[in-house]
Design an enzyme around this catalytic site. Sequence first.
Site, PDB file in Angstrom:
ATOM      1  N   CYS A  40      31.270  38.051  31.362  1.00  0.00           N
ATOM      2  CA  CYS A  40      30.208  37.229  30.749  1.00  0.00           C
ATOM      3  C   CYS A  40      28.866  37.601  31.371  1.00  0.00           C
ATOM      4  O   CYS A  40      27.847  37.670  30.672  1.00  0.00           O
ATOM      5  CB  CYS A  40      30.485  35.736  30.936  1.00  0.00           C
ATOM      6  SG  CYS A  40      31.763  35.093  29.823  1.00  0.00           S
ATOM      7  N   HIS A  78      39.652  42.047  27.367  1.00  0.00           N
ATOM      8  CA  HIS A  78      39.010  43.352  27.229  1.00  0.00           C
ATOM      9  C   HIS A  78      40.037  44.369  26.750  1.00  0.00           C
ATOM     10  O   HIS A  78      41.211  44.317  27.109  1.00  0.00           O
ATOM     11  CB  HIS A  78      38.366  43.811  28.545  1.00  0.00           C
ATOM     12  CG  HIS A  78      39.251  43.723  29.738  1.00  0.00           C
ATOM     13  ND1 HIS A  78      39.555  42.536  30.362  1.00  0.00           N
ATOM     14  CD2 HIS A  78      39.910  44.682  30.434  1.00  0.00           C
ATOM     15  CE1 HIS A  78      40.350  42.764  31.393  1.00  0.00           C
ATOM     16  NE2 HIS A  78      40.593  44.058  31.443  1.00  0.00           N
ATOM     17  N   CYS A 103      32.217  34.303  35.353  1.00  0.00           N
ATOM     18  CA  CYS A 103      33.034  35.371  34.766  1.00  0.00           C
ATOM     19  C   CYS A 103      32.251  36.686  34.823  1.00  0.00           C
ATOM     20  O   CYS A 103      31.138  36.765  34.291  1.00  0.00           O
ATOM     21  CB  CYS A 103      33.402  35.032  33.329  1.00  0.00           C
ATOM     22  SG  CYS A 103      34.108  36.420  32.418  1.00  0.00           S
ATOM     23  N   ASP A 154      33.859  51.773  31.873  1.00  0.00           N
ATOM     24  CA  ASP A 154      34.615  51.214  32.996  1.00  0.00           C
ATOM     25  C   ASP A 154      34.070  51.786  34.303  1.00  0.00           C
ATOM     26  O   ASP A 154      33.755  52.982  34.391  1.00  0.00           O
ATOM     27  CB  ASP A 154      36.100  51.565  32.833  1.00  0.00           C
ATOM     28  CG  ASP A 154      36.992  50.743  33.757  1.00  0.00           C
ATOM     29  OD1 ASP A 154      37.762  49.919  33.246  1.00  0.00           O
ATOM     30  OD2 ASP A 154      36.916  50.947  34.993  1.00  0.00           O
ATOM     31  N   HIS A 206      38.731  37.962  31.293  1.00  0.00           N
ATOM     32  CA  HIS A 206      37.960  37.897  30.042  1.00  0.00           C
ATOM     33  C   HIS A 206      38.563  39.005  29.188  1.00  0.00           C
ATOM     34  O   HIS A 206      38.572  40.170  29.614  1.00  0.00           O
ATOM     35  CB  HIS A 206      36.471  38.141  30.338  1.00  0.00           C
ATOM     36  CG  HIS A 206      35.567  38.081  29.133  1.00  0.00           C
ATOM     37  ND1 HIS A 206      34.398  37.344  29.132  1.00  0.00           N
ATOM     38  CD2 HIS A 206      35.646  38.669  27.918  1.00  0.00           C
ATOM     39  CE1 HIS A 206      33.795  37.479  27.956  1.00  0.00           C
ATOM     40  NE2 HIS A 206      34.533  38.294  27.204  1.00  0.00           N
ATOM     41  N   HIS A 257      33.766  34.035  25.350  1.00  0.00           N
ATOM     42  CA  HIS A 257      34.740  34.115  26.443  1.00  0.00           C
ATOM     43  C   HIS A 257      36.117  33.656  25.991  1.00  0.00           C
ATOM     44  O   HIS A 257      36.280  32.588  25.416  1.00  0.00           O
ATOM     45  CB  HIS A 257      34.301  33.256  27.642  1.00  0.00           C
ATOM     46  CG  HIS A 257      35.267  33.356  28.790  1.00  0.00           C
ATOM     47  ND1 HIS A 257      35.188  34.361  29.735  1.00  0.00           N
ATOM     48  CD2 HIS A 257      36.357  32.623  29.108  1.00  0.00           C
ATOM     49  CE1 HIS A 257      36.173  34.223  30.593  1.00  0.00           C
ATOM     50  NE2 HIS A 257      36.902  33.170  30.247  1.00  0.00           N
ATOM     51  N   HIS A 264      40.752  48.360  26.801  1.00  0.00           N
ATOM     52  CA  HIS A 264      40.419  49.674  27.356  1.00  0.00           C
ATOM     53  C   HIS A 264      40.541  50.696  26.228  1.00  0.00           C
ATOM     54  O   HIS A 264      41.571  50.735  25.540  1.00  0.00           O
ATOM     55  CB  HIS A 264      41.402  50.088  28.452  1.00  0.00           C
ATOM     56  CG  HIS A 264      41.418  49.199  29.660  1.00  0.00           C
ATOM     57  ND1 HIS A 264      40.794  49.551  30.832  1.00  0.00           N
ATOM     58  CD2 HIS A 264      42.000  48.001  29.891  1.00  0.00           C
ATOM     59  CE1 HIS A 264      41.002  48.601  31.743  1.00  0.00           C
ATOM     60  NE2 HIS A 264      41.730  47.649  31.198  1.00  0.00           N
ATOM     61  N   ASN A 296      45.473  44.778  29.067  1.00  0.00           N
ATOM     62  CA  ASN A 296      46.350  44.206  30.080  1.00  0.00           C
ATOM     63  C   ASN A 296      46.286  42.686  29.988  1.00  0.00           C
ATOM     64  O   ASN A 296      45.215  42.112  29.803  1.00  0.00           O
ATOM     65  CB  ASN A 296      45.914  44.667  31.475  1.00  0.00           C
ATOM     66  CG  ASN A 296      46.089  46.159  31.658  1.00  0.00           C
ATOM     67  OD1 ASN A 296      46.993  46.757  31.082  1.00  0.00           O
ATOM     68  ND2 ASN A 296      45.218  46.772  32.436  1.00  0.00           N
TER      69      ASN A 296
HETATM   70  P1  DGP Z   1      42.078  45.188  33.969  1.00  0.00           P
HETATM   71  O1  DGP Z   1      42.733  45.700  35.184  1.00  0.00           O
HETATM   72  O2  DGP Z   1      42.813  45.513  32.693  1.00  0.00           O
HETATM   73  O3  DGP Z   1      41.730  43.703  34.065  1.00  0.00           O
HETATM   74  O4  DGP Z   1      40.697  45.983  33.836  1.00  0.00           O
HETATM   75  C1  DGP Z   1      39.513  45.590  34.403  1.00  0.00           C
HETATM   76  C2  DGP Z   1      38.634  46.800  34.421  1.00  0.00           C
HETATM   77  O5  DGP Z   1      37.316  46.374  34.683  1.00  0.00           O
HETATM   78  C3  DGP Z   1      38.969  47.819  35.499  1.00  0.00           C
HETATM   79  O6  DGP Z   1      39.410  49.028  34.878  1.00  0.00           O
HETATM   80  C4  DGP Z   1      37.683  48.037  36.252  1.00  0.00           C
HETATM   81  C5  DGP Z   1      36.648  47.380  35.391  1.00  0.00           C
HETATM   82  N1  DGP Z   1      35.589  46.733  36.137  1.00  0.00           N
HETATM   83  C6  DGP Z   1      35.722  45.817  37.127  1.00  0.00           C
HETATM   84  N2  DGP Z   1      34.521  45.418  37.565  1.00  0.00           N
HETATM   85  C7  DGP Z   1      33.603  46.100  36.836  1.00  0.00           C
HETATM   86  C8  DGP Z   1      32.175  46.122  36.834  1.00  0.00           C
HETATM   87  O7  DGP Z   1      31.478  45.436  37.579  1.00  0.00           O
HETATM   88  N3  DGP Z   1      31.583  46.978  35.948  1.00  0.00           N
HETATM   89  C9  DGP Z   1      32.303  47.761  35.089  1.00  0.00           C
HETATM   90  N4  DGP Z   1      31.627  48.564  34.282  1.00  0.00           N
HETATM   91  N5  DGP Z   1      33.643  47.755  35.067  1.00  0.00           N
HETATM   92  C10 DGP Z   1      34.287  46.938  35.927  1.00  0.00           C
END
Ligand code: DGP
Length: 110
Positions: free
Chosen positions: A6, A96, A3, A29, A94, A45, A98, A83
């Site tokens: 994680c 999250h 993950c 992000d 996982h 998780h 925003h 989302n």
């Molecule tokens: P969602 O689409 O709601 O599942 O959002 C996932 C978010 O995770 C997306 O806005 C980009 C962010 N994201 C993806 N990979 C990484 C990463 O490796 N590092 C960081 N900081 N954010 C990431």
Amino acid sequence: MDCLFCKIIAGEIPCTKVYEDDGVFAFRDINPQAPVHVLLVPKKHMRNILECDGETAAALTKAIGEVAKLEGVKEDGFRIVSNCGKHGCQSVEHLHIHLLGGKQLSEKMD
Ligand code: DGP
């Protein structure tokens, strides 16, 4: 478990950490949609909001307030989004939250 979030929580993948407490980890992000775009994730998780228990929901709520304060968006306001699943465009399985702010956000939600 394979993950991404994680691994970020464990420090195996670098991130810009904004906040951490016993239950929650928050970081910027990688693809910010606003001047402030922080992801808050439970350390435990769980795939999405449907798997979130009361204790975790309370910890996330507290962390949202702390991050809003740290990021200086408490006064002018911000938006939180989680989302869920395919139609919700969830790309990381996982839970999250925003937290977006730092500018006037659109009234549009989709
Ligand atoms: P969602 O689409 O709601 O599942 O959002 C996932 C978010 O995770 C997306 O806005 C980009 C962010 N994201 C993806 N990979 C990484 C990463 O490796 N590092 C960081 N900081 N954010 C990431």
